[in-house]
Design an enzyme around this catalytic site. Structure first.
Site, PDB file in Angstrom:
ATOM      1  N   LYS A  79       0.849  -1.205   0.000  1.00  0.00           N
ATOM      2  CA  LYS A  79       0.000   0.000   0.000  1.00  0.00           C
ATOM      3  C   LYS A  79       0.876   1.243   0.000  1.00  0.00           C
ATOM      4  O   LYS A  79       1.923   1.261   0.660  1.00  0.00           O
ATOM      5  CB  LYS A  79      -0.903  -0.053   1.248  1.00  0.00           C
ATOM      6  CG  LYS A  79      -1.962   1.031   1.332  1.00  0.00           C
ATOM      7  CD  LYS A  79      -2.849   0.856   2.577  1.00  0.00           C
ATOM      8  CE  LYS A  79      -3.926   1.924   2.659  1.00  0.00           C
ATOM      9  NZ  LYS A  79      -4.792   1.776   3.860  1.00  0.00           N
ATOM     10  N   SER A 132      -9.858   2.298   2.969  1.00  0.00           N
ATOM     11  CA  SER A 132      -8.944   2.959   2.073  1.00  0.00           C
ATOM     12  C   SER A 132      -8.018   2.012   1.311  1.00  0.00           C
ATOM     13  O   SER A 132      -7.483   2.397   0.284  1.00  0.00           O
ATOM     14  CB  SER A 132      -8.084   3.944   2.862  1.00  0.00           C
ATOM     15  OG  SER A 132      -7.264   3.254   3.798  1.00  0.00           O
ATOM     16  N   SER A 150     -10.229  -0.006   7.205  1.00  0.00           N
ATOM     17  CA  SER A 150      -9.646   0.063   5.862  1.00  0.00           C
ATOM     18  C   SER A 150      -9.012  -1.219   5.337  1.00  0.00           C
ATOM     19  O   SER A 150      -8.651  -1.274   4.162  1.00  0.00           O
ATOM     20  CB  SER A 150      -8.599   1.167   5.804  1.00  0.00           C
ATOM     21  OG  SER A 150      -9.234   2.393   5.609  1.00  0.00           O
TER      22      SER A 150
HETATM   23  N1  GLN Z   1     -13.156   4.712   6.302  1.00  0.00           N
HETATM   24  C1  GLN Z   1     -12.582   5.121   7.546  1.00  0.00           C
HETATM   25  C2  GLN Z   1     -12.141   6.552   7.472  1.00  0.00           C
HETATM   26  O1  GLN Z   1     -12.365   7.150   6.484  1.00  0.00           O
HETATM   27  C3  GLN Z   1     -11.458   4.228   7.917  1.00  0.00           C
HETATM   28  C4  GLN Z   1     -10.233   4.519   7.164  1.00  0.00           C
HETATM   29  C5  GLN Z   1      -9.109   3.648   7.587  1.00  0.00           C
HETATM   30  O2  GLN Z   1      -9.313   2.635   8.262  1.00  0.00           O
HETATM   31  N2  GLN Z   1      -7.920   4.066   7.211  1.00  0.00           N
HETATM   32  O3  GLN Z   1     -11.587   7.100   8.381  1.00  0.00           O
END
Ligand code: GLN
Length: 499
Positions: A85, A165, A189
């Site tokens: 990532k 994400s 995410s």
């Molecule tokens: N979707 C969540 C956010 O926008 C989690 C994102 C994540 O786990 N990095 O914060």
């Protein structure tokens, strides 16, 4: 073996076949590079390092020859092609968190987690996309453009989001353009994109994997974890990633278990808690039905099902959306145009800061910085931030109580399947609801895993989430493996069958 056979192997299968010399690492890597080319329209990769990967594969084959000569055993992921990532710093390879503000940033160092994976013999194919600074649930806010889910609804051609994400990671793995990928999970995410793309993903206990060299979003919640096609592959990958790191003060000095050995195929005698509060508003009936099915599978396999209550669940999402932006606003203060990435000049120093940050950050990141700065400001700190921290404690206590009665929890991962690109785009609150079943786990620092468990009527994958006690990834993985066996999920997206 043909390219198509090679890219459809699991890590465990490839490892065993490499050991039996059925093929070389360079063939395995070559097949995955071809799959990267073929799946480029999905936009999973933001930086491809095919040439470096081929050189690394040759070195891997040489290492294997050498070890065979001296009679040793190979590293656990020797020759396995992986994706990283873009939140992880990789030495000599651009690392941008998919933000314009880090454009051109090439780290001089390697994150601990990716270094651990390389040390265990794996081969990096490239960097994969994420929502900008890992803020999001759709991988549509990446500076490199939206990532497309390889799955489509049976009855329409709309491109669907892969979740976020870690959308690029999930797509690379689901579309066979990597055998596994690293993810980071601050509020869901790893698990939500895994569920949307029909793969497995595990967020380990906070402190299990080092955060050193990972671009920080919300430091008290961020955790790196494995994304792969099976629970077994997640176990192999997690063992290679995890471990104490003195460079991260939140890394915990505990031995790393042999996670794969935990996959006994047995859940007999385990107590599985089903939290009634996880019937989220807006949850589709098919997801509810799949949850029931998951409960039935575990019961059939000899587990005992107990109803538990996590009464503060409904306050978790609002608390998360105070704590995470608060930490983000502080962490992102370092991007000032001076030290990293892109600089936009101005008449004076302040203007240069303003211009660099104004142009470098996208709208969702700006929203989080504004919210975070607001809830930390003098007049509002007690009303918002301190309250959210108290809620966090209550959410965490709920889990401690539930784990007096059970060994692990079973819930759905998301309230809905993957949605179309563009949907929810103008409604940040609707987007935030994606995380309603996952953020609790981050607030409490527990391990949580999503495993693919079935398809909905339109042919989209759905995931079930297993949550464990702190440091008990082994039970989580064991249950995940049993669900996988029972569901017989075939994680090949329909559109990719011809690859
Ligand atoms: N979707 C969540 C956010 O926008 C989690 C994102 C994540 O786990 N990095 O914060």
């Amino acid at each position: 073996m043909s390219h198509s056979e090679l890219i459809n192997l699991t890590i465990a299968e490839a490892r065993d076949k490499l050991a039996r010399r059925e093929f070389f690492a360079r063939e395995l890597v070559e097949a995955h590079i071809a799959a990267m080319d073929a799946t480029r329209p999905l936009n999973a990769y933001v930086t491809e390092t095919a040439e470096k990967a081929m050189e690394a594969a040759k070195r891997s084959d040489d290492r294997r020859d050498h070890i065979r000569e001296i009679g040793g055993s190979c590293a656990s992921m020797e020759g396995i092609p992986i994706a990283i990532k873009d939140m992880f710093c990789t030495e000599g390879v651009p690392s941008t968190a998919c933000s314009k503000i880090l454009k051109g940033f090439v780290p001089a160092y390697e994150s601990t987690v990716s270094a651990n994976l390389l040390r265990h013999g794996s081969i990096m194919l490239g960097k994969v996309s994420n929502d900008e600074f890992a803020m999001g649930s759709s991988n549509t806010t990446s500076a490199f453009g939206a990532v497309k889910n390889p799955w489509k609804r049976a009855d329409d051609a709309a491109d669907l989001v892969p979740g976020g994400s870690s959308g690029g990671s999930a797509v690379a793995v689901a579309s066979r353009a990597a055998m596994c990928a690293t993810g980071t999970d601050t509020g869901g995410s790893i698990r939500q994109p895994a569920a949307f793309c029909g793969i497995a993903g595990l967020k380990p206990t906070y402190g299990r994997c080092s955060r050193w060299g990972i671009v920080a979003f919300a430091s008290s919640l961020d955790q790196a974890g494995p994304m792969a096609r099976t629970a077994r592959d997640c176990a192999i990958m997690l063992e290679a990633m995890a471990g104490f790191d003195p460079k991260d003060s939140t890394s915990v000095d505990k031995p790393v278990p042999n996670f794969e050995a935990a996959l006994t195929g047995e859940v007999k005698g385990l107590k599985i808690g089903v939290p009634k509060e996880y019937r989220a508003p807006g949850m589709t009936s098919e997801i509810e039905a799949l949850w029931e099915q998951g409960i039935a599978w575990l019961k059939d396999a000899g587990a005992e099902i107990v109803e538990v209550s996590l009464p503060h669940t409904k306050y978790a999402l609002p608390a998360y959306y105070i704590i995470a932006p608060a930490e983000a606003s502080s962490n992102l203060a370092r991007y000032d145009g001076l030290r990293y990435g892109q600089r936009v000049s101005g008449a004076n120093l302040t203007e240069m800061y303003e211009n660099s940050r104004g142009e470098g950050f996208g709208p969702e990141v700006k929203r989080r910085i504004l919210m975070g700065t607001y809830v930390l400001s003098a007049g509002y700190y007690d009303a918002y931030y301190r309250q959210a921290q108290k809620v966090r404690r209550l959410v965490s206590n709920d889990f401690s109580e539930a784990f007096q009665k059970c060994d692990a929890l079973l819930t759905p991962t998301t309230p809905t399947p993957a949605f179309a690109i563009g949907e929810n785009a103008d409604d940040p609150l609707a987007m935030y609801l994606n995380d309603v079943l996952t953020v609790t786990v981050n607030l409490a620092g527990l391990p949580g895993m999503s495993v693919p468990a079935g398809l909905d009527q339109k042919g989209l994958p759905l995931g079930l989430q297993i949550v464990g006690r702190a440091w008990d990834e082994e039970t989580v993985l064991r249950i995940g493996d049993v669900i996988e066996q029972q569901s017989g999920f075939n994680s090949l997206p329909a559109g990719l069958a011809k690859l």
